[in-house]
Enzyme design. Structure first.
Site: not given
Ligand code: DGL
Length: 271
Positions: A10-11, A73, A75, A152, A184, A186
């Protein structure tokens, strides 16, 4: 290969919500998790950049001899899954298709809302996946970039979160949706707020569970399920500040994490 770990990236920390579901559904599997905390957020970056980062994340996991890669992730799944699938000789599972399938199954009216980062919404990946499964479905997309920093900061239960949610989600007022995809990593942590704003008539879809179920069925199909009986082990890597990853990660995972190691990624030129 059977007893090799599942790789998850993940990011940053958000993908721990996906790991948590994988560990719940597949308790014997070992996992290696990479959070690219040095370069988070991905959600405001261009497709080219997200693809490059995703290739580097996947190469790191591959060097840990994983048997399958999960792009936790949204994205990265939305923008890079097709490229990863092409270049890697490993199965790759993203969160978009499992989430889209769960949404289509849940929706009675076929009117489905999608929320995600700017890069996820811009990619149109959820809409494409939903319409492929159900051509008559109609989707309504809204990017909610402030949700990630809110979570966060640990502000998910506050009235600030509720006001931000009201502002973003009022775009769905006229749309009359009965299902909303939390597109997403989060957003599952904002479920209560989102659900109170949307009301009881809207089902929320969290792709974490659907993705873990997809991993389980793919491992079964490929004869790659772990054959060990005892509980799997979980290794954590972050590209920046492993201590803070361990600390904040507990909020996403719901339990304390083992220690996190610093990951060094090799740069990959692409395109
Ligand atoms: N993990 C990212 C997502 O699920 C969210 C956080 C980011 O923008 O990197 O899209």
């Amino acid at each position: 290969m059977k007893n090799n770990p599942i790789g998850i990236f993940d990011s940053g920390l958000g993908g721990l919500t996906v790991l948590s579901e994988i560990a719940r559904i597949l308790p014997a599997e070992d996992t290696v998790y990479l959070g690219d905390t040095a370069r988070v957020p991905y959600g405001i970056k261009s497709k080219e950049t997200v693809v490059r980062y995703a290739l580097e994340d996947a190469a790191f996991l591959k060097s840990h001899k994983v048997k399958l890669i999960v792009i936790a992730c949204n994205t990265a799944s939305a923008n890079a899954q097709d490229v990863l699938q092409k270049v890697l000789d490993l199965p790759v599972v993203g969160v978009i298709e499992p989430g889209a399938r769960a949404a289509v199954e849940a929706s009675k009216s076929g009117r489905i809302g999608i929320i995600g980062t700017e890069a996820t919404i811009r990619s149109n990946a959820y809409t494409r996946a939903i319409v492929e499964l159900s051509p008559e479905a109609q989707t309504f997309n809204i990017a909610c970039p402030l949700f990630v920093p809110l979570v966060e900061e640990g502000w998910n239960g506050t009235d600030i979160a509720e006001r931000v949610a009201r502002e973003y989600l009022k775009g769905f007022k006229e749309a009359n949706i009965d299902t909303l995809v939390l597109g997403c990593t989060h957003y599952p942590l904002l479920k209560e707020v989102i659900s109170s704003v949307m009301g009881p008539g809207v089902r929320l879809i969290d792709s974490a569970t659907a993705t873990a179920l997809e991993v389980a069925s793919l491992l079964k199909e490929n004869g790659q399920e772990c054959s060990e009986e005892e509980a799997g082990t979980h290794a954590f890597y972050a590209t920046d500040s492993p201590e803070s990853f361990t600390k904040v990660g507990a909020r996403f995972l719901g339990v304390r994490l083992g220690s996190t190691s610093l990951a060094h990624l090799e740069s990959i030129e692409h395109g």
